[in-house]
Design an enzyme around this catalytic site. Structure first.
Site, PDB file in Angstrom:
ATOM      1  NE  ARG A 118      22.186  13.169  -9.871  1.00  0.00           N
ATOM      2  CZ  ARG A 118      22.940  13.246 -10.959  1.00  0.00           C
ATOM      3  NH1 ARG A 118      23.811  14.225 -11.071  1.00  0.00           N
ATOM      4  NH2 ARG A 118      22.840  12.356 -11.904  1.00  0.00           N
ATOM      5  CE  LYS A 140       5.692  14.166   5.280  1.00  0.00           C
ATOM      6  NZ  LYS A 140       4.423  13.587   5.778  1.00  0.00           N
ATOM      7  CD  GLU A 182      -3.492  19.856   7.185  1.00  0.00           C
ATOM      8  OE1 GLU A 182      -3.304  19.189   8.228  1.00  0.00           O
ATOM      9  OE2 GLU A 182      -3.358  19.364   6.037  1.00  0.00           O
ATOM     10  CE  LYS A 224       4.983  20.202   8.700  1.00  0.00           C
ATOM     11  NZ  LYS A 224       4.257  20.056   7.472  1.00  0.00           N
ATOM     12  CD  GLU A 234       5.381  10.666   7.676  1.00  0.00           C
ATOM     13  OE1 GLU A 234       5.278  11.837   7.280  1.00  0.00           O
ATOM     14  OE2 GLU A 234       4.625   9.772   7.338  1.00  0.00           O
ATOM     15  NE  ARG A 238       7.180  15.786   8.236  1.00  0.00           N
ATOM     16  CZ  ARG A 238       7.834  16.621   7.484  1.00  0.00           C
ATOM     17  NH1 ARG A 238       9.159  16.658   7.531  1.00  0.00           N
ATOM     18  NH2 ARG A 238       7.208  17.437   6.658  1.00  0.00           N
ATOM     19  CG  ASN A 242       0.577  12.031   7.406  1.00  0.00           C
ATOM     20  OD1 ASN A 242       0.302  12.978   6.690  1.00  0.00           O
ATOM     21  ND2 ASN A 242       1.723  11.386   7.350  1.00  0.00           N
ATOM     22  CG  HIS A 245      -3.366  13.974   6.425  1.00  0.00           C
ATOM     23  ND1 HIS A 245      -3.791  14.566   7.597  1.00  0.00           N
ATOM     24  CD2 HIS A 245      -2.787  14.968   5.700  1.00  0.00           C
ATOM     25  CE1 HIS A 245      -3.469  15.856   7.583  1.00  0.00           C
ATOM     26  NE2 HIS A 245      -2.858  16.125   6.442  1.00  0.00           N
ATOM     27  CG  HIS A 249      -4.002  11.602   1.466  1.00  0.00           C
ATOM     28  ND1 HIS A 249      -2.737  11.211   1.848  1.00  0.00           N
ATOM     29  CD2 HIS A 249      -4.030  12.943   1.609  1.00  0.00           C
ATOM     30  CE1 HIS A 249      -2.042  12.285   2.212  1.00  0.00           C
ATOM     31  NE2 HIS A 249      -2.805  13.343   2.078  1.00  0.00           N
ATOM     32  CG  HIS A 262      -4.957  18.661   1.814  1.00  0.00           C
ATOM     33  ND1 HIS A 262      -4.739  17.309   1.648  1.00  0.00           N
ATOM     34  CD2 HIS A 262      -4.265  19.026   2.926  1.00  0.00           C
ATOM     35  CE1 HIS A 262      -3.934  16.885   2.613  1.00  0.00           C
ATOM     36  NE2 HIS A 262      -3.632  17.906   3.404  1.00  0.00           N
TER      37      HIS A 262
END
Ligand code: NAD
Ligand code: GLY
Length: 359
Positions: A118, A140, A182, A224, A234, A238, A242, A245, A249, A262
């Site tokens: 955990r 992330k 990016e 960032k 997010e 935030r 993206n 993206h 994606h 990417h």
């Protein structure tokens, strides 16, 4: 060395940026509390940098996991190799995981650290430009699913980020350009002045001018860190990180992970988002031309693969974390330097953007 802070209360941490940092033992040691250390890396990065990192950590006699290299291995299956090693070596909760590699290793190592017992502490050592300016910062973490990119993951912050700019000596041109996608993103979503600086300095960045690269990394990380400090998980701003993206994606998933880098998919997706923003009446034709020109200057692709039809795009875009109740929601641009929050888009407009590119 320059040190920036990601300000998240008790989970705040430094980003160290500079050259020769991998050889600075004290940078690691001040963030390691227990006696057990696991280094997670891959088969490409290991021969380049593992010995240096092992040398700094020899007092801990670190265990290592060397994963196969590639976006296609950012999967639950491969992630299990990390858990197998942690368990086989009886690692406890005070162990530290060190993720040494690009964004794939950082995302997987971070997710393993988030899940193992955990949560155990972890350190990010990003070795690509993309990882230094984006993926190593902000917590992330996760893996891909065959049906959707980064669909399984957690928010989990590292103890520190060690960004050594010497690692670019071994990075190939295609990967450097992918990282620049990016970097350009920060200019587009919230930093007009930086966008202009990138237009003026792209040649220096591509020539790997150390001063220019360090400036671009620092400015990207400042942007960032500010966004993450404002909205760690997010629920708002935030999501602007993206930009491009959702299209990107779809390209990565639709073409098969690893076919497009990417950053390349993000570059194409951002041009599609810019086109849609023009159709909304926000960006002018000349704004869109400036954006496309900068990506091209960074030697990035700007047109989607002809293999993906508008229908396939729509299907793939329907699996996205920003979507709400099945509605596709996108980040668009009001201007260069100003992004929207996720918004639903008239399907006809979206269709027009997708069709304008289809062959
Ligand atoms: P990557 O991790 O696949 O690295 C690119 C390639 O460069 C790999 O082959 C790697 O082995 C190699 N490499 C790494 N460092 C090297 C070096 N110094 N010299 C030579 N080769 C080196 O790709 P990436 O572009 O770093 O990261 C992309 C991943 O990051 C994607 O999975 C993406 O989803 C993720 N990402 C995550 C976030 C986040 O916020 N967590 C943000 C952006 C991207
Ligand atoms: N790369 C998107 C984010 O960190 O939120």
């Amino acid at each position: 060395m320059n040190t920036l802070q990601v300000k998240l209360g008790s989970r705040s941490y430094p980003i160290y940026i500079g050259c020769d940092l991998l050889g600075m033992t004290e940078l690691y040691v001040r963030h390691i509390k227990g006696k057990q250390v696991l280094i997670v890396t891959n088969e490409t990065v290991a021969p380049l940098y593992l010995d240096t990192v092992l040398g700094q950590l020899k007092a801990y006699k670190p265990t290592q996991v060397v994963l196969p290299d590639g976006e296609q291995y950012k999967s639950l299956n491969v992630l299990n190799q990390i858990f197998d090693t942690l368990l086989a070596n009886k690692f406890g909760r005070s162990a530290t995981l060190v993720a040494l590699g690009g964004g794939v290793i950082g995302d997987m190592g971070g997710f393993a650290a988030a899940c193992y017992q955990r949560g155990i502490p972890f350190i990010q050592i990003p070795t690509t430009l993309l990882a230094q300016v984006d993926s190593s910062v902000g917590g992330k973490t996760g893996v891909n699913h065959p049906l959707g990119k980064n669909m399984i993951g957690a928010f989990y912050q590292p103890q520190c980020v060690i960004a050594d700019t010497n690692v670019f000596d071994t990075l190939d041109d295609r990967q450097l350009s992918a990282g620049l996608a990016e970097v350009i993103k920060y200019g587009l979503i919230r930093d007009t002045e930086f966008f202009g600086w990138l237009e003026d300095n792209m040649d220096a960045l591509l020539a790997r001018d150390k001063k220019a690269l360090s400036y671009a990394i620092e400015r990207s990380c400042i942007n960032k860190a500010e966004v993450v400090a404002e909205d760690e998980t997010e629920s708002g701003v935030r999501a602007t990180l993206n930009l491009g993206h959702t299209f990107g994606h779809a390209i990565e998933t639709g073409m098969g992970y690893g076919e497009y880098l990417h950053g390349e998919a993000v570059a194409i997706g951002t041009c599609q988002a810019a086109d849609l923003s023009r159709r909304k009446g926000w960006l002018t034709d000349s704004n869109v031309e400036r954006i496309i020109a900068l990506f091209k200057k960074a030697r990035l692709p700007v047109n989607p693969p002809g293999e993906l039809s508008p229908g396939q795009f729509l299907e793939l875009m329907s699996v996205d974390k920003k979507n709400v109740d099945g509605e596709i929601r996108l980040i668009l641009l009001k201007a260069i330097g100003e992004a929207t929050l996720p918004i639903g888009v008239d399907e006809k407009l979206l269709q027009s953007t997708l069709e304008s590119y289809s062959r």
